[in-house]
Motif scaffolding. Structure first.
Motif, PDB file in Angstrom:
ATOM      1  N   THR A 226       5.005  12.599 -15.785  1.00 40.14           N
ATOM      2  CA  THR A 226       6.248  11.957 -16.243  1.00 40.14           C
ATOM      3  C   THR A 226       7.150  11.633 -15.064  1.00 40.14           C
ATOM      4  N   ALA A 227       7.234  12.575 -14.089  1.00 43.53           N
ATOM      5  CA  ALA A 227       8.075  12.351 -12.919  1.00 43.53           C
ATOM      6  C   ALA A 227       7.552  11.196 -12.073  1.00 43.53           C
ATOM      7  N   ARG A 228       6.202  11.094 -11.941  1.00 44.30           N
ATOM      8  CA  ARG A 228       5.615  10.021 -11.138  1.00 44.30           C
ATOM      9  C   ARG A 228       5.826   8.664 -11.817  1.00 44.30           C
ATOM     10  N   ASP A 229       5.591   8.588 -13.129  1.00 37.91           N
ATOM     11  CA  ASP A 229       5.766   7.324 -13.839  1.00 37.91           C
ATOM     12  C   ASP A 229       7.215   6.831 -13.766  1.00 37.91           C
ATOM     13  N   ALA A 230       8.146   7.752 -13.791  1.00 33.37           N
ATOM     14  CA  ALA A 230       9.551   7.363 -13.704  1.00 33.37           C
ATOM     15  C   ALA A 230       9.866   6.753 -12.346  1.00 33.37           C
ATOM     16  N   LEU A 231       9.315   7.316 -11.276  1.00 37.49           N
ATOM     17  CA  LEU A 231       9.580   6.781  -9.936  1.00 37.49           C
ATOM     18  C   LEU A 231       8.893   5.436  -9.739  1.00 37.49           C
ATOM     19  N   VAL A 232       7.677   5.276 -10.283  1.00 36.50           N
ATOM     20  CA  VAL A 232       6.980   3.986 -10.176  1.00 36.50           C
ATOM     21  C   VAL A 232       7.785   2.901 -10.888  1.00 36.50           C
ATOM     22  N   GLN A 233       8.293   3.221 -12.076  1.00 34.26           N
ATOM     23  CA  GLN A 233       9.083   2.234 -12.818  1.00 34.26           C
ATOM     24  C   GLN A 233      10.376   1.911 -12.078  1.00 34.26           C
ATOM     25  N   TYR A 234      10.964   2.909 -11.444  1.00 28.81           N
ATOM     26  CA  TYR A 234      12.191   2.684 -10.670  1.00 28.81           C
ATOM     27  C   TYR A 234      11.920   1.746  -9.502  1.00 28.81           C
ATOM     28  N   ALA A 235      10.820   1.985  -8.765  1.00 25.98           N
ATOM     29  CA  ALA A 235      10.497   1.139  -7.610  1.00 25.98           C
ATOM     30  C   ALA A 235      10.151  -0.286  -8.055  1.00 25.98           C
ATOM     31  N   SER A 236       9.523  -0.411  -9.205  1.00 27.19           N
ATOM     32  CA  SER A 236       9.147  -1.749  -9.694  1.00 27.19           C
ATOM     33  C   SER A 236      10.366  -2.574 -10.071  1.00 27.19           C
ATOM     34  N   SER A 237      11.464  -1.903 -10.452  1.00 27.51           N
ATOM     35  CA  SER A 237      12.667  -2.623 -10.858  1.00 27.51           C
ATOM     36  C   SER A 237      13.457  -3.158  -9.670  1.00 27.51           C
ATOM     37  N   LYS A 238      13.101  -2.716  -8.439  1.00 24.53           N
ATOM     38  CA  LYS A 238      13.787  -3.181  -7.232  1.00 24.53           C
ATOM     39  C   LYS A 238      12.967  -4.284  -6.586  1.00 24.53           C
ATOM     40  N   CYS A 239      13.640  -5.359  -6.192  1.00 25.95           N
ATOM     41  CA  CYS A 239      12.917  -6.529  -5.693  1.00 25.95           C
ATOM     42  C   CYS A 239      12.212  -6.272  -4.364  1.00 25.95           C
ATOM     43  N   CYS A 240      12.751  -5.394  -3.541  1.00 28.38           N
ATOM     44  CA  CYS A 240      12.195  -5.186  -2.202  1.00 28.38           C
ATOM     45  C   CYS A 240      11.611  -3.785  -2.031  1.00 28.38           C
ATOM     46  N   TYR A 241      11.353  -3.091  -3.149  1.00 20.91           N
ATOM     47  CA  TYR A 241      10.786  -1.744  -3.062  1.00 20.91           C
ATOM     48  C   TYR A 241       9.268  -1.819  -3.270  1.00 20.91           C
ATOM     49  N   SER A 242       8.554  -1.024  -2.499  1.00 26.37           N
ATOM     50  CA  SER A 242       7.108  -0.903  -2.669  1.00 26.37           C
ATOM     51  C   SER A 242       6.807   0.278  -3.582  1.00 26.37           C
ATOM     52  N   THR A 243       5.804   0.113  -4.447  1.00 25.40           N
ATOM     53  CA  THR A 243       5.420   1.203  -5.345  1.00 25.40           C
ATOM     54  C   THR A 243       4.395   2.148  -4.719  1.00 25.40           C
ATOM     55  N   ASP A 244       3.947   1.856  -3.492  1.00 30.59           N
ATOM     56  CA  ASP A 244       2.929   2.705  -2.857  1.00 30.59           C
ATOM     57  C   ASP A 244       3.393   4.149  -2.687  1.00 30.59           C
ATOM     58  N   PRO A 245       4.617   4.418  -2.177  1.00 31.61           N
ATOM     59  CA  PRO A 245       5.028   5.819  -2.049  1.00 31.61           C
ATOM     60  C   PRO A 245       5.041   6.552  -3.394  1.00 31.61           C
TER      61      PRO A 245
END
Length: 499
Positions: A205-224
């Motif tokens: 749940t914690a990982r999915d939340a961070l992936v969704q957060y990074a995806s909502s930012k235009c210049c953020y990478s989801t790799d980390p």
């Protein structure tokens, strides 16, 4: 209220008048302005020139020197202002309204055989002592009053149970409920307390939340977010305590509307008390208002705006009925010296706002000349709410909690609730005790408390510690929406800022 005797000499003997001061009212003739329209010029301020008979030109076509070609001269009755001092209030704008009691003694000089000289006294056969000095001045200061109604616009200020009712538009004065100050009714037993301990969220749940957060930012990478390695998930659950007190408050104020033949019931019988009047309460904890016309308080009075005429001076022509001719600019003549055909040489035309009458229908009474005056009861239902959020000192800004929801772990609804006890976080218990007392002290004296509800809501907050490319980072997952707050996300470009 005091009576002041005033002696008035008449042919049949002294007559004593007791004046009882009742109230101050705006003058009904000038509506409180101290001025009335001039009767000579009907408020216009000017009159027809007597030299040129209002034409503006004399024989031979030359302009009239007396009115300077306008056809009108200033009125000598009002000096051109159109207004004179009001004769009723002498220009003072207010009237002293009082009840006047007239007492008159007369001697009829007719004696019948065997009639005693004490005829007409209160106690026949008794001998009254001669008056010394000025007996009227020594009369009682508060003689019995026969219950006459005073001719005041606020004659219902003394309606039983509604003394001091506020004028219309003032918001009204809130009335305490009849049970204010009485002991509180017995409360229901407090419910059994709940088990409060709730675990933190899982790694997925914690990982999915961070992936969704990074995806909502235009210049953020989801790799980390996808490649991070968790080192610790620590629960810092915050609790939000909320106390709601649903109250009913009542206030009264004078109101009026145009009189169109509605029932007039003032003084037919005593009006009901404010808190006795029935009203249907809305859904609990939903704000609502209702206005009710109180029975047995309605009466009719002349409109205060138009003094009962149903008409008010036209605002376009200030009551004159005419305005300056736009063709000749009020001169009455056109270029070349010919008479203006539009105003027929008068320099003025009928006002289109009042059709030349100088008067319009009164907006207050809708042209009826009378108002139905009554006392209006305003009922207000309000849900009074206060929150307290515990701070777990985890480094997470508590202000962000207001934007998310949580899981309700405790809900209690009673007429009057008990403060929550035995809660794992002592700050919540202290806040509950403090808010319950504050609401009771604040609302019980002025409102009727219909119901209270207290809620404890779990706002899940998990502090996630992880490593990425041999560096340590942290972020927070909070709320039922699993929002993310982080200050050091590694996969962002240099041009981005933390939001």
């Amino acid at each position: 209220m005091q009576c002041r005797p005033v002696a008035v000499e008449e042919k049949d003997g002294p007559r004593y008048v007791y004046k009882t001061v009742y109230d101050y009212d705006p003058c009904h003739t000038c509506t409180g302005t101290g001025k009335t329209p001039c009767t000579k010029c009907t408020g216009c301020g000017s009159k027809q020139c007597w030299v040129c008979s209002g034409s503006g030109v004399r024989a031979g076509g030359e302009s009239c020197h007396h009115c300077k070609g306008t056809g009108h001269t200033n009125c000598d009755g009002c000096k051109g202002t159109g207004l004179n001092s009001c004769d009723t209030c002498k220009g003072k704008e207010q009237l002293l309204v009082y009840i006047k009691l007239k007492i008159k003694w007369s001697s009829y000089g007719i004696m019948y055989p065997n009639q005693r000289s004490s005829y007409g006294s209160m106690y026949p056969g008794s001998q009254l002592p001669a008056a010394v000095g000025h007996p009227a001045v020594l009369a009682p200061q508060n003689p019995p009053y026969g219950g006459l109604a005073a001719p005041s616009a606020r004659m219902f200020d003394t309606v039983p149970g509604y003394e001091g009712t506020s004028p219309e538009g003032s918001g009204g004065g809130f009335l305490p409920p009849p049970d204010a100050g009485l002991p509180d009714p017995p409360r229901e037993p407090a419910p059994v307390q709940t088990e409060w301990n709730i675990p933190s969220i899982s790694e997925d749940t914690a990982r999915d939340a961070l992936v969704q957060y990074a995806s909502s930012k235009c210049c953020y990478s989801t790799d980390p977010a996808e490649q991070l390695v968790f080192s610790n998930l620590e629960a810092h659950n915050t609790y939000r305590y909320r106390l709601e007190t649903f109250t009913e408050s009542r206030s009264t104020e004078w109101a009026h509307e145009a009189y169109r033949g509605q029932p007039v019931d003032a003084y037919t019988q005593p009006p009901p008390a404010p808190w006795v009047i029935p009203a249907k309460a809305p859904t609990m904890f939903k704000d609502a208002t209702q206005e009710i016309k109180i029975p047995n308080t309605a009466y009719v009075k002349p409109c205060h705006t138009c003094t009962g005429t149903g008409k008010t001076p036209c605002t376009k022509c200030t009551g004159c009925g005419s305005k300056q001719c736009w063709v000749c600019s009020g001169s009455g003549v056109r270029a070349g010296g010919e008479s203006c055909h539009h105003c027929k040489g008068t320099g003025r035309t009928n006002c289109d706002g009042c059709k030349g009458t100088g008067l319009n229908s009164c907006d207050t009474c809708k042209g009826k000349g009378q108002l139905l005056v009554y006392i209006k009861l305003k009922i207000k239902w309000k849900n009074n709410m206060d929150d307290f959020v515990g701070d777990q000192q985890s480094g997470f800004p508590v202000s962000r909690v207001s934007a998310v929801t949580g899981k309700k772990v405790f809900v209690e609804k009673q007429h009057l609730v008990y403060p929550v006890v035995g809660f794992p976080d002592p700050a919540i218990s202290r806040a509950a005790k403090r808010l319950v007392r504050q609401h009771h002290d604040k609302f019980a004296p002025t409102c009727r408390i219909l119901q209270q509800r207290q809620t404890i809501e779990l706002i899940p907050i998990t502090k996630a510690s992880y490593s990425f490319q041999e560096k340590e980072y942290t972020y927070f997952v909070y709320g039922a929406e699993h929002k993310v707050y982080t200050e050091d996300y590694p996969g962002k470009c240099c041009c981005c800022t933390i939001i």
